[in-house]
Design a protein around this motif. Sequence first.
Motif, mmCIF file in Angstrom:
data_model
loop_
_atom_site.group_PDB
_atom_site.id
_atom_site.type_symbol
_atom_site.label_atom_id
_atom_site.label_comp_id
_atom_site.label_asym_id
_atom_site.label_seq_id
_atom_site.Cartn_x
_atom_site.Cartn_y
_atom_site.Cartn_z
ATOM 1 N N HIS A 1 0.836 -1.202 0.000
ATOM 2 C CA HIS A 1 0.000 0.000 0.000
ATOM 3 C C HIS A 1 0.876 1.259 0.000
ATOM 4 O O HIS A 1 0.526 2.267 -0.619
ATOM 5 C CB HIS A 1 -0.942 -0.027 1.192
ATOM 6 C CG HIS A 1 -1.852 -1.224 1.167
ATOM 7 N ND1 HIS A 1 -3.013 -1.249 0.428
ATOM 8 C CD2 HIS A 1 -1.740 -2.441 1.743
ATOM 9 C CE1 HIS A 1 -3.585 -2.432 0.570
ATOM 10 N NE2 HIS A 1 -2.828 -3.170 1.365
ATOM 11 N N ASP A 2 2.026 1.182 0.674
ATOM 12 C CA ASP A 2 2.992 2.281 0.603
ATOM 13 C C ASP A 2 3.534 2.417 -0.818
ATOM 14 O O ASP A 2 3.713 3.531 -1.324
ATOM 15 C CB ASP A 2 4.153 2.037 1.576
ATOM 16 C CG ASP A 2 3.723 2.046 3.034
ATOM 17 O OD1 ASP A 2 2.713 2.701 3.351
ATOM 18 O OD2 ASP A 2 4.397 1.392 3.859
ATOM 19 N N GLU A 3 3.785 1.279 -1.456
ATOM 20 C CA GLU A 3 4.279 1.289 -2.838
ATOM 21 C C GLU A 3 3.250 1.912 -3.779
ATOM 22 O O GLU A 3 3.597 2.740 -4.633
ATOM 23 C CB GLU A 3 4.606 -0.137 -3.296
ATOM 24 C CG GLU A 3 5.189 -0.237 -4.696
ATOM 25 C CD GLU A 3 6.639 0.231 -4.795
ATOM 26 O OE1 GLU A 3 7.087 0.517 -5.928
ATOM 27 O OE2 GLU A 3 7.318 0.320 -3.761
ATOM 28 N N LEU A 4 1.999 1.548 -3.631
ATOM 29 C CA LEU A 4 0.955 2.114 -4.480
ATOM 30 C C LEU A 4 0.858 3.622 -4.308
ATOM 31 O O LEU A 4 0.682 4.371 -5.278
ATOM 32 C CB LEU A 4 -0.393 1.457 -4.172
ATOM 33 C CG LEU A 4 -0.518 -0.028 -4.525
ATOM 34 C CD1 LEU A 4 -1.865 -0.569 -4.070
ATOM 35 C CD2 LEU A 4 -0.328 -0.258 -6.013
ATOM 36 N N ALA A 5 0.997 4.079 -3.062
ATOM 37 C CA ALA A 5 0.957 5.530 -2.807
ATOM 38 C C ALA A 5 2.107 6.228 -3.521
ATOM 39 O O ALA A 5 1.930 7.318 -4.096
ATOM 40 C CB ALA A 5 1.021 5.791 -1.304
ATOM 41 N N LEU A 6 3.279 5.606 -3.503
ATOM 42 C CA LEU A 6 4.439 6.207 -4.172
ATOM 43 C C LEU A 6 4.293 6.168 -5.690
ATOM 44 O O LEU A 6 4.707 7.107 -6.385
ATOM 45 C CB LEU A 6 5.722 5.495 -3.738
ATOM 46 C CG LEU A 6 6.163 5.771 -2.301
ATOM 47 C CD1 LEU A 6 7.271 4.817 -1.871
ATOM 48 C CD2 LEU A 6 6.623 7.220 -2.134
ATOM 49 N N LEU A 7 3.726 5.098 -6.217
ATOM 50 C CA LEU A 7 3.505 5.045 -7.662
ATOM 51 C C LEU A 7 2.629 6.199 -8.115
ATOM 52 O O LEU A 7 2.864 6.805 -9.173
ATOM 53 C CB LEU A 7 2.865 3.709 -8.046
ATOM 54 C CG LEU A 7 3.729 2.451 -7.896
ATOM 55 C CD1 LEU A 7 2.926 1.214 -8.282
ATOM 56 C CD2 LEU A 7 4.996 2.536 -8.737
ATOM 57 N N VAL A 8 1.609 6.519 -7.329
ATOM 58 C CA VAL A 8 0.734 7.637 -7.671
ATOM 59 C C VAL A 8 1.449 8.971 -7.446
ATOM 60 O O VAL A 8 1.371 9.892 -8.273
ATOM 61 C CB VAL A 8 -0.583 7.565 -6.874
ATOM 62 C CG1 VAL A 8 -1.416 8.827 -7.064
ATOM 63 C CG2 VAL A 8 -1.380 6.333 -7.297
ATOM 64 N N LYS A 9 2.158 9.074 -6.347
ATOM 65 C CA LYS A 9 2.886 10.322 -6.051
ATOM 66 C C LYS A 9 3.838 10.681 -7.188
ATOM 67 O O LYS A 9 4.006 11.866 -7.528
ATOM 68 C CB LYS A 9 3.670 10.170 -4.746
ATOM 69 C CG LYS A 9 4.505 11.385 -4.391
ATOM 70 C CD LYS A 9 5.268 11.190 -3.082
ATOM 71 C CE LYS A 9 6.139 12.397 -2.757
ATOM 72 N NZ LYS A 9 6.869 12.216 -1.474
ATOM 73 N N TYR A 10 4.471 9.669 -7.788
ATOM 74 C CA TYR A 10 5.482 9.940 -8.813
ATOM 75 C C TYR A 10 4.969 9.785 -10.246
ATOM 76 O O TYR A 10 5.765 9.674 -11.169
ATOM 77 C CB TYR A 10 6.724 9.096 -8.555
ATOM 78 C CG TYR A 10 7.487 9.618 -7.352
ATOM 79 C CD1 TYR A 10 8.289 10.749 -7.446
ATOM 80 C CD2 TYR A 10 7.337 9.031 -6.102
ATOM 81 C CE1 TYR A 10 8.946 11.262 -6.340
ATOM 82 C CE2 TYR A 10 7.990 9.529 -4.985
ATOM 83 C CZ TYR A 10 8.794 10.655 -5.113
ATOM 84 O OH TYR A 10 9.435 11.175 -4.006
ATOM 85 N N GLY A 11 3.651 9.800 -10.437
ATOM 86 C CA GLY A 11 3.174 9.994 -11.795
ATOM 87 C C GLY A 11 2.125 9.064 -12.343
ATOM 88 O O GLY A 11 1.570 9.335 -13.418
ATOM 89 N N LEU A 12 1.813 7.951 -11.679
ATOM 90 C CA LEU A 12 0.762 7.092 -12.195
ATOM 91 C C LEU A 12 -0.600 7.572 -11.686
ATOM 92 O O LEU A 12 -0.698 8.204 -10.643
ATOM 93 C CB LEU A 12 0.965 5.636 -11.759
ATOM 94 C CG LEU A 12 2.233 4.912 -12.210
ATOM 95 C CD1 LEU A 12 2.098 3.408 -11.956
ATOM 96 C CD2 LEU A 12 2.558 5.175 -13.675
ATOM 97 N N THR A 13 -1.631 7.238 -12.425
ATOM 98 C CA THR A 13 -2.979 7.481 -11.932
ATOM 99 C C THR A 13 -3.326 6.361 -10.946
ATOM 100 O O THR A 13 -2.693 5.294 -10.956
ATOM 101 C CB THR A 13 -3.992 7.461 -13.081
ATOM 102 O OG1 THR A 13 -4.044 6.134 -13.635
ATOM 103 C CG2 THR A 13 -3.613 8.461 -14.176
ATOM 104 N N PRO A 14 -4.346 6.569 -10.103
ATOM 105 C CA PRO A 14 -4.759 5.468 -9.233
ATOM 106 C C PRO A 14 -5.104 4.190 -10.009
ATOM 107 O O PRO A 14 -4.781 3.087 -9.565
ATOM 108 C CB PRO A 14 -5.973 6.038 -8.503
ATOM 109 C CG PRO A 14 -5.690 7.510 -8.422
ATOM 110 C CD PRO A 14 -5.038 7.826 -9.751
ATOM 111 N N LEU A 15 -5.738 4.336 -11.176
ATOM 112 C CA LEU A 15 -6.063 3.156 -11.977
ATOM 113 C C LEU A 15 -4.790 2.450 -12.432
ATOM 114 O O LEU A 15 -4.692 1.216 -12.355
ATOM 115 C CB LEU A 15 -6.905 3.539 -13.193
ATOM 116 C CG LEU A 15 -7.174 2.397 -14.186
ATOM 117 C CD1 LEU A 15 -7.922 1.254 -13.505
ATOM 118 C CD2 LEU A 15 -7.932 2.907 -15.404
#
Length: 483
Positions: A386-400
């Motif tokens: 869940h921390d990884e998903l938050a970072l993926l979004v923080k650095y440019g991915l959409t939630p989807l």
Amino acid sequence: MTKPLLSSALALALVLASGTVHAAERVDLLVRDATVIDVVDGKRRPHQAIAVRGARIVAIVDEARAGRFDAAQTVDASGKFAIPGLWDMHVHFGGGEALIEENRNLLPLYVAHGITAVRDAAGDLSPSVFEWRTATAAGTLLGPRIFTSGPKIEGYKSIWPGDLEIGSIAELNQALDKLQGWKVDFVKITDNTLSPELFMAAVKEAGRRGLKTSAHVPYPITIDEVSAAGLSSVEHIDYAFKAGSPKEKALGEAIARGEMTSRDAWTQWNATFDVKLAKATYARMAQRGTAVTPTLNGSEVVAFLDQDDHRNDDYLKYIGPGLQATYTWRVERAAKDDAAAIAARHLRFERNASVLPLLQQAGVTILAGTDAGFLNSYNYPGIGLHDELALLVKYGLTPLQALQAATINGARFLGHDDSNGTLAAGKAADIVLLDADPLLDIAATRRIDTVVMKGQAYDRSHLDAMLADVEARVAAQQAQAKP
């Protein structure tokens, strides 16, 4: 006046006799009135009923049609959002045989956080991991489905424990024979002491044998070269970052000759980073099917240990004392950095992470993986995804896109998208019910109400009981470890 009534009665009798009025279909589980998230197109399908028999979804229908099923168990999912079970595509089990039980304790942590599959990217407990893979698949051990590389392929006297060390083509083939005998799900290859020549041979031969490959890439080899050779996934985003520099190969060769450190080379890679070059390389990677597992969480923790030393993390109550002890080497190494070195590692993390949207835009498959497990300091199995998903979004991915990285992308990568990764009839009954919409805020993946794994529903009380059990086991291990 009575004739039509008699005709109607006769007609009803004939219908009943013919069996065209069906009894309700028996199912084991019925999830009622959920909003189903389609992780492929991002559409929300409100008011859906998910019918499960055994370990499979047999139907997803409008809630108005839920009455066609007679369920042994019903879950009220009104106001909940249903997503596929999450996949952590980079974990580790290890630390030596003395830590087998501590590693086994990690399995429920994944389930309690909605993770129904993990990809074990090598460690030194492969015999145990093979046993757990069988037991979790059979349902005799509580834990996620395990896909494992078994021991990684390395050169002689590698720093990594539990490797298959090789120094020739003959030994490479022997190693691959062993891995195939163990029915590994993919092959992990790393670059500590393995020569670039044997590395490339390993990638090509594994591919020839029909095996997926995952790797740390030797510095003298460019990402473009190893992608062209057939590498299936690059582990850690820093390898992808250097592909944006025209000096990628020259500096890599200088590192191999001992003429400079990787830190000094990275400074030059950063100074010469060319977005157009990076995009072109990433596009070729996408065409060839080379995926990237960024593992931002593990890198972020170490990069910013000066701001948060994590020693008071509440989650440590779930991590055994032996596993916590394996964190020490990275912590001690980071503690030696002066102010300039600390600033440099902050910059390095931020710049490496900045290529994430370039990879996504180029069509490279992003796999959500944490690098959680032994050795990787405060990178926790379970919550770490869940921390990884938050970072993926923080650095440019959409939630989807982040959700895709943790569901359908992993299933596709491992060749199981026919049965996993999305919610549909015929697919695995691995379902996570959330209290909020993850397409609006990726943090919603943390708000887990119920996990369905292999058709078995675990509500919040069951999930909390899993966590409490791990906490009690760890407390007992800590008490035993004290002198």
